[in-house]
Design an enzyme around this catalytic site. Sequence first.
Site, PDB file in Angstrom:
ATOM      1  N   LYS A 106       0.819  -1.223   0.000  1.00 55.80           N
ATOM      2  CA  LYS A 106       0.000   0.000   0.000  1.00 55.80           C
ATOM      3  C   LYS A 106       0.848   1.267   0.000  1.00 55.80           C
ATOM      4  O   LYS A 106       0.451   2.276  -0.584  1.00 55.80           O
ATOM      5  CB  LYS A 106      -0.958  -0.014   1.185  1.00 55.80           C
ATOM      6  N   ARG A 123      -7.182  -8.209  -9.009  1.00 61.46           N
ATOM      7  CA  ARG A 123      -7.827  -9.505  -9.266  1.00 61.46           C
ATOM      8  C   ARG A 123      -9.313  -9.272  -9.495  1.00 61.46           C
ATOM      9  O   ARG A 123      -9.801  -8.151  -9.362  1.00 61.46           O
ATOM     10  CB  ARG A 123      -7.657 -10.410  -8.044  1.00 61.46           C
TER      11      ARG A 123
END
Length: 491
Positions: free
Chosen positions: A102, A278
Amino acid sequence: MRVMRSCKEMGIKTVAVYSEADRTSKHVFYADEACCIGPAASRESYLCIDKIIEAAKRFNADAIHPGYGFLSENAEFAARCKKEGIIFIGAPAEAMIKMGDKIMARQTMIAAGVPVVPGTQEALKDADEAVKVAMQIGLPVMLKASAGGGGKGIRLVWKKEEIADAFNTAQSEAISSFNDGTIYIEKFIETPHHIEFQVLADQHGNCVHLFERECSIQRRNQKVVEESPSPLMTPEVRAKMGEIAVRAAKAVKYEGAGTIEFLVDDHLNFYFLEMNTRLQVEHPITEEVVGVDLVKEQINVANGLPLRFKQEDLSQRGHAIECRICAEDAENNFMPDTGVIKQLQEPLGIGTRVDSFVYEGYEIPVHYDPMIGKLIVWAVTREFAIERMRRVLYEYRITGLKTNISYLRKIMDVPAFVEGKYNTKFIAENNDKLSEEKLYEAEKSEVEDIAIIASYMDYIVNLEENSPKTSDNRPISRWREFGKRTSMVRI
Ligand code: ADP
Ligand code: ADP
Ligand code: MG
C-alpha cells in the site's frame, strides 16, 4: 464454480485443484478433471505454488485462473506461471508488486496525479514515530498494514494515548496475517463511502472502466452488501472518478480485470484507497448492470485479444445488489458456523442469480472462509431491486447450520439503506435495528415447513404400513389417499 461456468460457455476444459478438506466441494465434480493438491491447511495446498504448477503440468493446462482468494494477488505465483510457460489469468506480476504494497501504491498514485488519502508516504519506524506523525496529520487517524487485505492490520485511533498500543496490535496482526509488519498512517476520513471502480485492460494499452460499486455496508471493514450504481454518485463525479481509475490502472501498466477502491466523503471528495489486482467477490453486480461477463473478458485478455469494446460502448442499465451469504451466527458475534447442510432451497425467478458451491448434504469445512454463496438481484430501478432482494432472501432456505440470511433481511428494511443514505458507519449506527429480534415470514413458515414435514413423514409411514399392497409388496394407497397435499410438501 464462477470461473468454470464461463469456461464451459467458451468450450474450455477445466481442471479443478482441491485440498483434502474440499473433496466433496461442488467445483470438484463440475470440472472436467480434478487434482488433489494436499491437506486442508492452505499453506500445504492452495498456497503451495509448486503443487499447483505440478498439477497444471500433469494435466497439460494452458492457463491458470487463480480465483479471488489465496494466490490471486501473489506476484511470485504470477511470475512463476510465466516462467513455466503457463498463462496466468490475472494481473502482471510487476503491477501486483506496485499495487500490493500500500505504501508503494500510494507513491505510484501520487506520481500519476491520483488523489490519495492524506497520510505518510513512508513506513513508520516504531510506536514513537507513529505518535509523532499522527499528531502532525491530526487525529483521528488509521494505522494500516502496508501489506494489508481483508480488513486486517487496520486500527482506528482517536486519542494520543491510544496510538502506541494501536501501532503494536496492528503490527502484530500484520506480521501474523501477512508476514510483514510494515505500518503507515492515513488520516481517518469521517463518514466515508467505499466506492470502487471496475477496470479492464488488455495487453495492447487499451483500458476502460465499467463504472462503480458501492460497498459501504461493512462489518469490521469487510463488505456485507454491495450495490451498483452507488446511490451517492452523480454523473459528473462518476465520469471524473472513472477517468482517474483508468489513469491509476495505466500508471502500473495493468492488464486484465482490476478494481480501484476509493474513499469518498459526504461532499464527494474522493481519495484512492487501494487497488485489488484480481477479480473481486462483488464483481457480479457490475456484470449485471453493464452486461459483461468479466471472467470471459479476463480469459480473452490473457489470451492476447484486444478489448471488444471502447469506453463509449459501455453504459449502466438498471440496478444490482449483492448479499454475501455466510455460515455464521449473527446472534453470537458472527461466529463462523460449520456443519452439514440439511435443506437448501436457493431462490429462482426473474432477476435472480446465486453464485455458490454448496448443496444439500454438503458439509461446510471448518478450514476456510465462512462465505458459502452470493445472492445477486437485478431490477430496472433501485427500489425494485430492494423489493426483489427481499423476495429472494425470503425464498432462500438453508437449514442445518446458522447463516446470516435473516440479518441480511433486516438490512433491507433499515430506512437509511432503503433511502440510499448510508456510509461505512451504517452497521455500527443501525446496530439496534439489526440486532432486534424479528421473526420474518420466511422464518415463520420455515418452522411450519419442518412441522409439516415431520407430521407428513409420520403419516406416510403409518399409511404405508396399513395400506393394501401390490403383488410385489408396494403400498398402493399412499398417493391416492393423500391427494393434492403432496405438492406442498418437500421431502
Ligand atoms: P483492505 O486491504 O483490508 O481491504 P482497505 O485499505 O481497502 O483495506 O480498507 C478497508 C476498509 O477500511 C475501507 O473500505 C474503509 O471502510 C476503511 N478505511 C480504510 N482506510 C480508511 C481511512 N483512511 N479513513 C476511513 N476509513 C478507512
Ligand atoms: P390427484 O389427487 O393429484 O389426482 P392421484 O391419486 O391421481 O392424485 O396421483 C397422482 C399421480 O401419482 C398419478 O400420476 C398416479 O399415477 C401416481 N400414483 C398414484 N398412486 C400411486 C402409488 N401407489 N404409487 C405410485 N404412484 C402413484
Ligand atoms: Mg480494500
